[in-house]
Scaffold this active site. Structure first.
Site, PDB file in Angstrom:
ATOM      1  N   GLY A 875       8.761  -6.236  -1.842  1.00 37.96           N
ATOM      2  CA  GLY A 875       7.568  -6.199  -2.693  1.00 37.96           C
ATOM      3  C   GLY A 875       7.668  -5.271  -3.886  1.00 37.96           C
ATOM      4  O   GLY A 875       7.093  -5.545  -4.935  1.00 37.96           O
ATOM      5  N   GLU A 876       8.398  -4.151  -3.741  1.00 37.75           N
ATOM      6  CA  GLU A 876       8.364  -3.131  -4.787  1.00 37.75           C
ATOM      7  C   GLU A 876       9.689  -2.919  -5.500  1.00 37.75           C
ATOM      8  O   GLU A 876       9.695  -2.623  -6.695  1.00 37.75           O
ATOM      9  CB  GLU A 876       7.894  -1.810  -4.190  1.00 37.75           C
ATOM     10  CG  GLU A 876       6.430  -1.843  -3.776  1.00 37.75           C
ATOM     11  CD  GLU A 876       5.978  -0.495  -3.281  1.00 37.75           C
ATOM     12  OE1 GLU A 876       5.374   0.243  -4.075  1.00 37.75           O
ATOM     13  OE2 GLU A 876       6.241  -0.170  -2.109  1.00 37.75           O
ATOM     14  N   GLY A 877      10.799  -3.038  -4.787  1.00 37.45           N
ATOM     15  CA  GLY A 877      12.080  -2.873  -5.464  1.00 37.45           C
ATOM     16  C   GLY A 877      12.194  -3.738  -6.702  1.00 37.45           C
ATOM     17  O   GLY A 877      12.604  -3.260  -7.777  1.00 37.45           O
TER      18      GLY A 877
END
Length: 914
Positions: A875-877
């Site tokens: 989700g964030e990388g």
């Protein structure tokens, strides 16, 4: 008393003749949802800017939230999502939406599908550009998908509707080996989302009993003030008002705990009021609440609450709040309340003075990016027959939020049942409590169910934002070898007035400025600053986005300073065996050389294309950016779950893995299916359940890209416990009836703890993450030299996220990150309350701003030791670096280097001049 005048009209709604009685100024969306119970039509912005409420009126797609009933003529034909298709009888568009992963959070899906039907009714052979222009014209906005899967779905559905492809082409085909891990299996919630039958918060609010009260907020319209008095007398006498509540009506401490645990933190974490009692700390702070029989009555009465304030100086940026003459915003706590140094390797100062060393430096300011979900915040609360206070909201941290708000309300966490509703995206802002304590206080004070629905203005002004970083940084490299030698940075985090997660965010700077590169010597200092602007909340790529802005700018400029190609310079300096991260840790895997090798031919092709197509008027360029981000909370991160064996030989998952669009449903189901593969449980009998703190053990929040790694590992452990208990001597497994007969358990616990270490508060060194995500983006842009306008033409992503659980979900995460990254790079901001408090005003990227040409390539050969089946997060990388590929491409195109986000046309022109 004024008369309520109604008109009666005969309408044909989804083909059924219907008598409708409504006020002429009533909105069509209100009539459909609240009178006719057609809740598949969603209301997002309420201002005609998002298209979630789209319906077809007499053959034309309209936004029902801005269509008044007096504009709906007698005998009008209206089609809502309920008239397009239903579970068990899906329209090709709905099938295509599920198959292509076009419904992530799903809140905007009904509006898009209805809009797409309107297009296909008049053009059954649209091009991709036709579809994009249609969605742009009708203001259909999506924050999750990056739009590409939506266009894919419309193209696939049109092919079937024309007869050019069989309807079976819109159905998922199960792999021959029976595994869904690594496949494009549709989300378990997809059918409910594409038919509008999944109930989000406002839909559930319509199903509360008739004694439910509506809550309206009295909010501060200044940034900083002392509260002199609050007069509620006139509001209390208004029609329908049951109660007007102030801080005096809060039974507990009237504070939300900001999770402060470190002795290095100079505040106690109790500075954020539920209802403000002594001071206003930011625009939008809640000063009182009105509880009334209708929303209109509550809002009317809220306007009659009189508040007397003494204005105080407003510090709207970190430099202002750090000035010597600035007063303490929270008396007794300095405005700079947390610092985090970094001391790695040798002293850096002498290195920068050497003659054979190249030096680049810069001052950077990132933006206060707003999250802008399509669904505004919504919550309701009621006292249950189990003596618990039940709070339903968009929480992505049900156990944590119960803990954070309990003492402030005069309760203990075990007396709160905090449930996560199906929700329309949060992108991290709901890692902070917003409306939970407010509705809880209202329900406790009135003894009745209470519902609070934010307007979009309230969504923008009373929820957290991405905290701006003010960074000064410089980098040194050997002129002969091109190897990085040292880095120095000093940064201040403008975290608004409330401290929650501020220290964690500040630590992200030392972890990720320069991440991806072997820099042996670093000296840095980060600080958290209290200001009077919007409070800083978690946002996808938390802290990494700001860090990469500085780090990847310096890397790009160093390559130019040394006369080297930006890709090749990165290739020489990226993590390899023996390298260490900025905090001195060993990288979990060596992924970046492989990714750069894969990107090299795409990069060469892009460089040739942009050089060929560039003109004096429109300059084209290519930019790349490396991103590294941790999957999990800092240090030790823990989750607990259970699996219940059901009487039909299926399983129900007891894990509070909150789903805010990222795919908790398929994440949990896909992990469980893979773990239980020897038992042969069909995927449709693996049941995801919505999180509730009273029903499930604490699995931790759906943030920090931790869920697939930490919660997934706990699910894997529960599955192993189940198979160990139910395995027969012949290698098969007991059915449910056999397990009960043998007096075997039918509930199986699982837990997992990661093995990282928190960074040292004095040196910054440590191993905060044992599982990381690696992405590299390549963007091509066009810069209009006369105006400074930037258009992103193409984006490619190469990614190492470990083993991929579900390709639809992960593709969607990356496409969505690209779209949010483009918005972050070029348009999105929340500095000016008046200018930036709408979607359009804040620079929301509609489909015309996002390229249709996007490609993703995964590498799965680096299986993660700490992750189920070798998985990392997703989700964030992929969010930490797409904006920098765009910013670096602007520099490549026209020479303009952007040091403050977003790169608006004005800032690009200014950079061109300098």
């Amino acid at each position: 008393m004024s008369l309520s005048l109604l008109s009666q009209k005969r309408l044909f709604i989804n083909g059924v003749e219907t008598n409708v009685f409504a006020e002429p100024d009533a909105k069509l969306s209100e009539v459909l949802r609240e009178q006719l119970n057609l809740t598949g039509t969603k209301v997002g912005c309420g201002e005609g800017q998002c298209g979630a409420c789209s319906v077809i009126l007499n053959g034309k797609v309209v936004r029902s939230c801005i269509t008044k009933m007096k504009r709906v003529s007698e005998l009008s034909q209206i089609i809502t999502i309920e008239g397009v298709g239903e579970p068990g009888n899906l329209h090709p568009l709905q099938k295509a939406w599920a198959l292509h992963g076009a419904a992530q959070c799903g809140f905007c899906s009904p509006g898009f599908i209805v809009s797409a039907k309107g297009l296909l009714d008049v053009n059954d052979s649209p091009t991709r550009d036709d579809i994009r222009q249609w969605f742009q014209k009708h203001r259909n906005a999506c924050r999750c998908t990056g739009y590409k899967p939506l266009v894919d779905a419309v193209m696939a559905a049109a092919e079937v509707m024309r007869g050019d492809a069989p309807e079976e082409s819109l159905e998922f085909k199960m792999p021959e080996d029976g595994r869904i891990w690594g496949s494009y299996y549709p989300r378990p919630t997809a059918v409910a989302k594409v038919t509008g039958t999944l109930d989000y918060g406002a839909d559930l609010g319509l199903k509360l009993p008739d004694n439910m009260l509506h809550v309206a907020l009295v909010q501060a319209e200044v940034h900083h003030a002392n509260i002199i008095s609050i007069d509620t007398s006139k509001a209390e006498g208004m029609p329908g008002v049951a109660a007007v509540l102030t801080a005096a009506d809060v039974k507990g401490k009237n504070r939300i705990f900001g999770l402060v645990q470190s002795s290095y933190h100079k505040g106690d974490g109790w500075e954020r009021p539920i209802i403000n009692d002594t001071k206003v700390f930011q625009y939008g702070d809640v000063l009182a609440m009105v509880c009334a029989e209708t929303r209109e009555e509550a809002e009317a009465a809220a306007k009659e609450v009189h508040v007397e304030l003494e204005l105080l100086p407003a510090y709207l940026s970190a430099p202002e709040a750090m000035a010597e003459d600035a007063m303490e915003i929270h008396p007794g706590t300095p405005n700079v309340y947390f610092t985090q140094p970094l001391i790695k390797g040798d002293d850096t100062a002498p290195i920068f003075k050497q003659d054979d060393v190249a030096v680049v430096e810069g001052d950077f300011i990132s933006s206060r990016q707003p999250h802008m979900p399509i669904e505004p915040d919504v919550a309701f609360a009621f006292m249950g027959d189990d003596d618990l206070l039940h709070i339903h909201s968009k929480s992505i941290a049900v156990h944590l939020h119960a803990f954070m708000i309990a003492e402030g309300m005069g309760l203990t966490p075990d007396k709160i049942a905090l449930a996560a509703n199906p929700m329309g995206g949060t992108f991290g802002y709901k890692l902070s409590p917003t409306s939970e304590a407010l509705v809880g206080v209202a329900a406790m004070a009135t003894g009745r169910p209470c519902l609070l629905r934010y307007s979009y203005f309230q969504q923008m002004t009373y929820t957290g934002k991405r905290s701006p970083f003010y960074i000064n940084a410089r980098m040194a490299a050997d002129k002969k070898t091109g190897r990085l030698l040292a880095m120095e940075h000093d940064y201040s985090v403008d975290h608004g007035p409330y401290c929650e997660m501020g220290s964690v965010l500040t630590s992200r700077g030392i972890q990720f400025i320069g991440a991806g590169y072997d820099i042996p010597n670093i000296r840095g200092m980060g600080r958290t600053v209290c200001t009077n602007h919007a409070w800083g909340a978690a946002f996808r790529g938390f802290g990494g986005v700001q860090s990469v802005f500085a780090g990847e700018t310096l890397i790009d400029e160093m390559a130019r300073e040394l006369g080297q190609d930006p890709l090749e310079f990165r290739y020489v300096n990226c993590y390899r065996e023996g390298a260490t991260t900025p905090t001195g840790a060993t990288p979990d895997v060596i992924a970046l050389p492989q990714l750069l090798d894969a990107l090299r031919p795409k990069y060469k092709e892009a460089k040739e294309r942009t050089a060929r197509e560039s003109t004096d008027e429109i300059k084209k360029g290519v930019g790349i950016a490396v991103g590294v981000y941790g999957a999990g909370a800092d240090g030790v991160d823990t989750a607990e779950v259970f699996i219940q064996y059901d009487s039909d030989n299926g399983v129900t998952l007891g894990c509070s893995w909150e789903d805010h669009g990222q795919g908790a449903d398929i994440g949990a189901v896909g992990t469980t299916h893979e773990a239980l593969l020897p038992m042969g449980i069909p995927v449709e009998k693996i049941r995801f359940s919505w999180p509730d703190s009273a029903k499930q053990p604490p699995a931790g929040p759906a943030g920090a890209s931790r869920s697939q790694v930490v919660v997934g590992s706990a699910l894997n452990a529960a599955c192993k416990a189940m198979m160990d208990a139910l395995k027969k001597p012949d290698g098969t497994f007991m059915t449910y009836d056999e397990a009960v007969s043998a007096e075997k358990p039918t509930r199986f616990e699982g837990s997992y703890s990661s093995m990282g270490s928190v960074c040292d508060p004095e040196t910054g060194l440590g191993t905060p993450f044992v599982n990381c995500m690696y992405t590299i983006y390549l963007s091509e842009v066009s810069v209009e030299i006369a105006t400074g306008k930037v258009k992103v033409d193409r984006v490619s992503c190469v990614a190492d996220l470990g083993s991929i659980n579900n390709r639809l979900a992960v593709d969607g995460q990356i496409y969505g990150c690209i779209a949010q990254g483009i918005g972050l790079a070029l348009s999105e901001d929340f500095e000016d309350i008046k200018k930036h408090s709408t979607m359009i005003g804040a620079g929301f990227p509609y489909i015309e701003s996002i390229p249709d040409d996007m490609e993703i390539e995964y590498f799965e050969n680096n299986l993660r030791e700490h992750g189920p089946f070798g998985a990392s997060g997703a989700g964030e990388g992929p969010m930490v670096n797409p904006h920098m590929s765009v910013i670096n491409a602007i520099r490549d195109a026209c020479g303009a280097r952007i040091y403050r986000l977003p790169a608006t046309p004005e800032r690009v022109l200014e950079a061109l001049k300098s």
